[in-house]
Design a protein around this motif. Structure first.
Motif, PDB file in Angstrom:
ATOM      1  N   LYS A  42       0.838  -1.201   0.000  1.00  0.00           N
ATOM      2  CA  LYS A  42       0.000   0.000   0.000  1.00  0.00           C
ATOM      3  C   LYS A  42       0.872   1.251   0.000  1.00  0.00           C
ATOM      4  CE  LYS A  42      -3.915   2.061   2.444  1.00  0.00           C
ATOM      5  NZ  LYS A  42      -4.862   1.873   3.554  1.00  0.00           N
ATOM      6  N   GLY A  43       0.494   2.205  -0.852  1.00  0.00           N
ATOM      7  CA  GLY A  43       1.164   3.492  -0.895  1.00  0.00           C
ATOM      8  C   GLY A  43       2.479   3.525  -1.655  1.00  0.00           C
ATOM      9  N   THR A  44       2.806   2.462  -2.401  1.00  0.00           N
ATOM     10  CA  THR A  44       4.092   2.429  -3.115  1.00  0.00           C
ATOM     11  C   THR A  44       3.958   2.718  -4.605  1.00  0.00           C
ATOM     12  OG1 THR A  44       4.005   0.030  -3.462  1.00  0.00           O
ATOM     13  CG2 THR A  44       5.118   0.830  -1.454  1.00  0.00           C
ATOM     14  N   GLY A  45       2.770   3.053  -5.062  1.00  0.00           N
ATOM     15  CA  GLY A  45       2.585   3.419  -6.465  1.00  0.00           C
ATOM     16  C   GLY A  45       2.653   2.243  -7.416  1.00  0.00           C
ATOM     17  N   LEU A  46       2.787   2.585  -8.680  1.00  0.00           N
ATOM     18  CA  LEU A  46       2.857   1.558  -9.725  1.00  0.00           C
ATOM     19  C   LEU A  46       4.194   0.828  -9.689  1.00  0.00           C
ATOM     20  CD1 LEU A  46       1.291   3.421 -12.780  1.00  0.00           C
ATOM     21  CD2 LEU A  46       0.337   1.429 -11.615  1.00  0.00           C
ATOM     22  N   HIS A  47       4.130  -0.486  -9.843  1.00  0.00           N
ATOM     23  CA  HIS A  47       5.308  -1.332  -9.983  1.00  0.00           C
ATOM     24  C   HIS A  47       5.316  -1.893 -11.397  1.00  0.00           C
ATOM     25  CE1 HIS A  47       6.416  -2.214  -5.594  1.00  0.00           C
ATOM     26  NE2 HIS A  47       5.490  -1.272  -5.567  1.00  0.00           N
ATOM     27  N   ARG A  48       6.498  -2.116 -11.941  1.00  0.00           N
ATOM     28  CA  ARG A  48       6.650  -2.757 -13.248  1.00  0.00           C
ATOM     29  C   ARG A  48       6.872  -4.251 -13.028  1.00  0.00           C
ATOM     30  NH1 ARG A  48      11.764   0.595 -14.700  1.00  0.00           N
ATOM     31  NH2 ARG A  48      11.968   0.209 -12.477  1.00  0.00           N
ATOM     32  N   TYR A  49       6.117  -5.075 -13.720  1.00  0.00           N
ATOM     33  CA  TYR A  49       6.263  -6.527 -13.646  1.00  0.00           C
ATOM     34  C   TYR A  49       6.698  -6.994 -15.027  1.00  0.00           C
ATOM     35  CZ  TYR A  49       4.111  -6.020  -9.146  1.00  0.00           C
ATOM     36  OH  TYR A  49       3.855  -5.639  -7.847  1.00  0.00           O
ATOM     37  N   ILE A  50       7.926  -7.510 -15.098  1.00  0.00           N
ATOM     38  CA  ILE A  50       8.593  -7.747 -16.363  1.00  0.00           C
ATOM     39  C   ILE A  50       8.757  -9.245 -16.626  1.00  0.00           C
ATOM     40  CG2 ILE A  50      10.648  -7.215 -17.720  1.00  0.00           C
ATOM     41  CD1 ILE A  50      11.199  -4.978 -15.562  1.00  0.00           C
ATOM     42  N   PHE A  51       8.325  -9.678 -17.805  1.00  0.00           N
ATOM     43  CA  PHE A  51       8.530 -11.043 -18.282  1.00  0.00           C
ATOM     44  C   PHE A  51       9.698 -11.016 -19.260  1.00  0.00           C
ATOM     45  CE2 PHE A  51       4.111 -10.838 -17.078  1.00  0.00           C
ATOM     46  CZ  PHE A  51       3.861 -12.054 -16.490  1.00  0.00           C
ATOM     47  N   ILE A  52      10.705 -11.836 -19.015  1.00  0.00           N
ATOM     48  CA  ILE A  52      11.866 -11.915 -19.893  1.00  0.00           C
ATOM     49  C   ILE A  52      12.120 -13.381 -20.228  1.00  0.00           C
ATOM     50  CG2 ILE A  52      14.361 -11.509 -20.091  1.00  0.00           C
ATOM     51  CD1 ILE A  52      12.725  -8.948 -20.064  1.00  0.00           C
ATOM     52  N   VAL A  53      12.399 -13.634 -21.505  1.00  0.00           N
ATOM     53  CA  VAL A  53      12.759 -14.965 -21.966  1.00  0.00           C
ATOM     54  C   VAL A  53      14.178 -14.914 -22.517  1.00  0.00           C
ATOM     55  CG1 VAL A  53      12.272 -16.758 -23.687  1.00  0.00           C
ATOM     56  CG2 VAL A  53      10.385 -15.654 -22.473  1.00  0.00           C
ATOM     57  N   PHE A  54      14.974 -15.886 -22.118  1.00  0.00           N
ATOM     58  CA  PHE A  54      16.332 -16.056 -22.636  1.00  0.00           C
ATOM     59  C   PHE A  54      16.392 -17.373 -23.396  1.00  0.00           C
ATOM     60  CE2 PHE A  54      16.883 -13.515 -18.806  1.00  0.00           C
ATOM     61  CZ  PHE A  54      17.780 -12.533 -19.210  1.00  0.00           C
ATOM     62  N   GLU A  55      17.098 -17.376 -24.505  1.00  0.00           N
ATOM     63  CA  GLU A  55      17.369 -18.625 -25.215  1.00  0.00           C
ATOM     64  C   GLU A  55      18.614 -19.236 -24.587  1.00  0.00           C
ATOM     65  OE1 GLU A  55      19.010 -19.636 -29.538  1.00  0.00           O
ATOM     66  OE2 GLU A  55      17.073 -18.603 -29.587  1.00  0.00           O
ATOM     67  N   GLN A  56      18.530 -20.490 -24.219  1.00  0.00           N
ATOM     68  CA  GLN A  56      19.659 -21.180 -23.604  1.00  0.00           C
ATOM     69  C   GLN A  56      20.510 -21.833 -24.693  1.00  0.00           C
ATOM     70  OE1 GLN A  56      16.852 -22.556 -19.864  1.00  0.00           O
ATOM     71  NE2 GLN A  56      18.324 -24.031 -20.611  1.00  0.00           N
ATOM     72  N   SER A  57      21.804 -21.966 -24.436  1.00  0.00           N
ATOM     73  CA  SER A  57      22.677 -22.665 -25.388  1.00  0.00           C
ATOM     74  C   SER A  57      22.649 -24.169 -25.147  1.00  0.00           C
ATOM     75  CB  SER A  57      24.112 -22.140 -25.279  1.00  0.00           C
ATOM     76  OG  SER A  57      24.595 -22.316 -23.974  1.00  0.00           O
ATOM     77  N   GLY A  58      22.056 -24.580 -24.047  1.00  0.00           N
ATOM     78  CA  GLY A  58      21.929 -25.990 -23.691  1.00  0.00           C
ATOM     79  C   GLY A  58      21.273 -26.106 -22.332  1.00  0.00           C
ATOM     80  N   GLN A  59      21.155 -27.329 -21.841  1.00  0.00           N
ATOM     81  CA  GLN A  59      20.557 -27.592 -20.526  1.00  0.00           C
ATOM     82  C   GLN A  59      21.363 -26.886 -19.442  1.00  0.00           C
ATOM     83  OE1 GLN A  59      17.947 -29.944 -20.422  1.00  0.00           O
ATOM     84  NE2 GLN A  59      17.697 -30.193 -18.237  1.00  0.00           N
ATOM     85  N   ILE A  60      20.674 -26.305 -18.450  1.00  0.00           N
ATOM     86  CA  ILE A  60      21.371 -25.708 -17.311  1.00  0.00           C
ATOM     87  C   ILE A  60      20.892 -26.362 -16.019  1.00  0.00           C
ATOM     88  CG2 ILE A  60      21.812 -23.494 -18.459  1.00  0.00           C
ATOM     89  CD1 ILE A  60      19.539 -22.255 -16.837  1.00  0.00           C
ATOM     90  N   ALA A  61      21.779 -26.396 -15.036  1.00  0.00           N
ATOM     91  CA  ALA A  61      21.446 -26.937 -13.716  1.00  0.00           C
ATOM     92  C   ALA A  61      21.555 -25.799 -12.713  1.00  0.00           C
ATOM     93  CB  ALA A  61      22.396 -28.071 -13.348  1.00  0.00           C
TER      94      ALA A  61
END
Length: 170
Positions: free
Chosen positions: A105-124
């Motif tokens: 409450k009282g913190t104004g608008l927040h930005r909610y960002i969706f980002i996709v990265f292409e992977q070069s292979g499987q990551i753990a």
């Protein structure tokens, strides 16, 4: 994304493609459009122009915690899924479960960002705290650590406090 300072706040350059994000009730994310926390409480359907033979990482962050003017918890990790085949999220490994917008409450608008990265292979991903600690996530550091390179696709909405959705402490 540049007009809302996502570049440079969370990314170094704009992604070349758009992530399509549709919440139940056909509420679609559209580059900075305002949605309510009630609109985004449930996990959305997410897609992007993907090669079904490649792997991707999806991240959703809020760089404005507790507020855009005082982002001492930048960034809040709202969702993190890795090793997604094409754009089929059911094939990926959820590192951080989805959590919708719950700006204080009282913190104004927040930005909610969706980002996709292409992977070069499987990551753990071996960071157990990503499953529980959402504050002070750093998307740039995560991408660098796992060799994700520049963001492939993105989209975002804005939301603010809504009395019908309970606040969370973290």
């Amino acid at each position: 994304m540049e007009s809302d300072d996502i570049i440079p706040d969370s990314l170094d350059e704009a992604p070349s493609a758009k992530v399509t994000v549709i919440y139940p009730g056909e509420k679609e994310v559209d580059l900075g459009k305002e949605l309510t926390p009630t609109d985004v409480i449930e996990e959305p359907k997410v897609s992007w122009d993907a090669d079904p033979k490649k792997l991707y990482t999806l991240s959703m962050i809020d760089p404005d915690a507790p507020s855009r003017e005082n982002p001492i918890y930048r960034e809040i990790n709202h969702w993190l899924v890795v090793n997604i085949k094409g754009n089929d999220l059911t094939t990926g490994e959820t590192i951080t479960p989805y959590r919708g917008s719950r700006a204080p409450k009282g913190t104004g608008l927040h930005r909610y960002i969706f980002i996709v990265f292409e992977q070069s292979g499987q990551i753990a991903v071996n960071e157990q705290d990503l499953k529980t600690e959402r504050r002070n996530f750093n998307l740039r550091k995560f991408a660098k650590k796992y060799g994700l390179g520049k963001a492939y696709a993105g989209n975002y909405y804005k939301a603010q406090w809504d009395s019908s959705v309970p606040e969370l402490k973290s």
